[in-house]
Design a protein around this motif. Structure first.
Motif, PDB file in Angstrom:
ATOM      1  N   ALA A 149       0.806  -1.094  -0.002  1.00 19.33           N
ATOM      2  CA  ALA A 149      -0.006  -0.021  -0.081  1.00 19.33           C
ATOM      3  C   ALA A 149       1.012   1.389   0.066  1.00 19.33           C
ATOM      4  N   TYR A 150       1.963   1.346   0.725  1.00 16.94           N
ATOM      5  CA  TYR A 150       2.796   2.346   0.951  1.00 16.94           C
ATOM      6  C   TYR A 150       3.625   2.662  -0.560  1.00 16.94           C
ATOM      7  N   VAL A 151       4.022   1.575  -1.175  1.00 11.59           N
ATOM      8  CA  VAL A 151       4.635   1.615  -2.380  1.00 11.59           C
ATOM      9  C   VAL A 151       3.916   2.030  -3.418  1.00 11.59           C
ATOM     10  N   LYS A 152       2.615   1.549  -3.462  1.00  7.79           N
ATOM     11  CA  LYS A 152       1.412   1.775  -4.569  1.00  7.79           C
ATOM     12  C   LYS A 152       1.107   3.424  -4.368  1.00  7.79           C
ATOM     13  N   GLU A 153       0.969   3.799  -3.056  1.00 13.50           N
ATOM     14  CA  GLU A 153       0.749   5.355  -3.071  1.00 13.50           C
ATOM     15  C   GLU A 153       1.939   6.214  -3.397  1.00 13.50           C
ATOM     16  N   GLN A 154       3.227   5.697  -3.158  1.00 16.92           N
ATOM     17  CA  GLN A 154       4.065   6.521  -3.728  1.00 16.92           C
ATOM     18  C   GLN A 154       3.996   6.510  -5.312  1.00 16.92           C
ATOM     19  N   LEU A 155       3.961   5.351  -5.785  1.00 17.00           N
ATOM     20  CA  LEU A 155       3.504   5.134  -7.371  1.00 17.00           C
ATOM     21  C   LEU A 155       2.578   6.126  -7.812  1.00 17.00           C
ATOM     22  N   THR A 156       1.360   6.064  -7.331  1.00 16.43           N
ATOM     23  CA  THR A 156       0.207   7.074  -7.719  1.00 16.43           C
ATOM     24  C   THR A 156       0.657   8.258  -7.824  1.00 16.43           C
ATOM     25  N   VAL A 157       1.423   8.686  -6.798  1.00 21.86           N
ATOM     26  CA  VAL A 157       1.570  10.252  -6.761  1.00 21.86           C
ATOM     27  C   VAL A 157       2.895  10.730  -7.575  1.00 21.86           C
ATOM     28  N   GLN A 158       3.834   9.817  -8.096  1.00 22.64           N
ATOM     29  CA  GLN A 158       4.860  10.058  -9.131  1.00 22.64           C
ATOM     30  C   GLN A 158       4.239   9.766 -10.262  1.00 22.64           C
ATOM     31  N   PHE A 159       3.895   8.668 -10.621  1.00 26.58           N
ATOM     32  CA  PHE A 159       3.039   8.276 -12.032  1.00 26.58           C
ATOM     33  C   PHE A 159       1.530   8.184 -11.997  1.00 26.58           C
ATOM     34  N   THR A 160       1.302   9.540 -12.339  1.00 25.38           N
ATOM     35  CA  THR A 160      -0.288   9.674 -12.357  1.00 25.38           C
ATOM     36  C   THR A 160      -1.090   8.829 -13.502  1.00 25.38           C
ATOM     37  N   GLU A 161      -0.213   8.569 -14.593  1.00 27.69           N
ATOM     38  CA  GLU A 161      -0.826   7.851 -15.599  1.00 27.69           C
ATOM     39  C   GLU A 161      -0.900   6.380 -15.624  1.00 27.69           C
ATOM     40  N   LEU A 162      -0.575   5.945 -14.500  1.00 25.80           N
ATOM     41  CA  LEU A 162      -0.572   4.302 -14.026  1.00 25.80           C
ATOM     42  C   LEU A 162      -2.109   4.006 -13.608  1.00 25.80           C
ATOM     43  N   SER A 163      -2.639   3.168 -14.022  1.00 27.17           N
ATOM     44  CA  SER A 163      -4.156   2.374 -13.860  1.00 27.17           C
ATOM     45  C   SER A 163      -3.717   1.751 -12.311  1.00 27.17           C
ATOM     46  N   ASP A 164      -4.644   1.756 -11.806  1.00 27.45           N
ATOM     47  CA  ASP A 164      -4.729   1.135 -10.397  1.00 27.45           C
ATOM     48  C   ASP A 164      -4.109  -0.215 -10.250  1.00 27.45           C
ATOM     49  N   GLU A 165      -4.499  -0.796 -11.348  1.00 26.57           N
ATOM     50  CA  GLU A 165      -3.849  -2.434 -11.777  1.00 26.57           C
ATOM     51  C   GLU A 165      -2.532  -2.549 -11.658  1.00 26.57           C
ATOM     52  N   GLU A 166      -2.079  -1.633 -12.686  1.00 20.62           N
ATOM     53  CA  GLU A 166      -0.712  -1.458 -12.917  1.00 20.62           C
ATOM     54  C   GLU A 166       0.199  -1.121 -11.717  1.00 20.62           C
ATOM     55  N   ALA A 167      -0.148  -0.189 -10.994  1.00 25.92           N
ATOM     56  CA  ALA A 167       0.443   0.335  -9.856  1.00 25.92           C
ATOM     57  C   ALA A 167       0.285  -0.863  -8.705  1.00 25.92           C
ATOM     58  N   GLU A 168      -0.693  -1.449  -8.688  1.00 27.03           N
ATOM     59  CA  GLU A 168      -0.624  -2.778  -7.605  1.00 27.03           C
ATOM     60  C   GLU A 168       0.048  -3.722  -7.978  1.00 27.03           C
ATOM     61  N   ASN A 169       0.361  -4.078  -9.432  1.00 27.10           N
ATOM     62  CA  ASN A 169       1.169  -4.878  -9.912  1.00 27.10           C
ATOM     63  C   ASN A 169       2.799  -4.506  -9.734  1.00 27.10           C
ATOM     64  N   PHE A 170       3.189  -3.393 -10.024  1.00 26.76           N
ATOM     65  CA  PHE A 170       4.439  -2.949  -9.764  1.00 26.76           C
ATOM     66  C   PHE A 170       4.840  -2.779  -8.403  1.00 26.76           C
ATOM     67  N   SER A 171       4.016  -2.549  -7.373  1.00 27.44           N
ATOM     68  CA  SER A 171       4.103  -2.490  -5.852  1.00 27.44           C
ATOM     69  C   SER A 171       4.302  -3.941  -5.323  1.00 27.44           C
ATOM     70  N   GLU A 172       3.659  -4.744  -5.742  1.00 27.11           N
ATOM     71  CA  GLU A 172       3.742  -6.306  -5.461  1.00 27.11           C
ATOM     72  C   GLU A 172       5.074  -6.482  -5.905  1.00 27.11           C
TER      73      GLU A 172
END
Length: 180
Positions: A149-172
């Motif tokens: 959840a922390y990594v996903k939150e950081q990703l969504t702030v930095q990369f606003t174009e990422l879909s929720d599924e992509e951010a979740e996948n990269f975080s995992e």
């Protein structure tokens, strides 16, 4: 139901984003690279099955092998049905090959984006950052969810174009790499 039994309702199983955690659990993301590989292997399988089938029909018609004899009353019907079936296999193989080539271009773009995102994570997020994002008195099993959840939150702030599924996948992927 007894008064002591836990009543699970939609109100108490929603996560911070309002998603129903029991219904949305698990990562549903499938990369275009995986789709490309799946479609390519399907195309090859259909080509092989269709080709072998047609070869067997020709060998049977030539009398080299005996699957259905020519004096059988249903010989022509069986040849027509099997011929259409095997030609259909080859047609599906052609369609799958064309579709996989369309996906290949998307997969290359997606792979570049994934490399950029994972490189950013490696350069900007440390194991200590992740560990400091939650209190230390939580159960070991829950740490994984807090980390992703922390990594996903950081990703969504930095990369606003990422879909929720992509951010979740990269975080995992990143958390598994950091903590395994």
């Amino acid at each position: 139901m007894s008064e002591n039994a836990t009543d699970i309702t939609n109100d108490n199983i929603q996560d911070n984003n309002g998603n129903n955690s029991l219904l949305t659990g698990g990562n549903l993301y499938e990369s275009n690279t995986d789709k490309y590989k799946d479609n390519l292997s399907s195309a090859i399988t259909f080509f092989i099955c269709g080709g072998i089938g047609i070869i067997l029909m020709i060998l049977n018609d030539a009398g080299i092998i005996k699957i259905v004899t020519k004096d059988s009353p249903s010989f022509i019907f069986i040849n027509i049905v099997l011929g259409l079936l095997f030609i259909g296999f080859i047609a599906i193989g052609v369609w799958s090959l064309k579709y996989s080539n369309k996906i290949k271009a998307k997969a290359e773009t997606e792979d570049k984006k994934a490399a950029d995102v994972l490189n950013w994570l490696e350069d900007n997020i440390t194991k200590e950052d992740i560990e400091n994002s939650y209190t230390g008195d939580i159960q070991e099993e829950m740490k994984y969810f807090n980390r992703t959840a922390y990594v996903k939150e950081q990703l969504t702030v930095q990369f606003t174009e990422l879909s929720d599924e992509e951010a979740e996948n990269f975080s995992e992927q990143f958390v598994e790499k950091m903590f395994n």
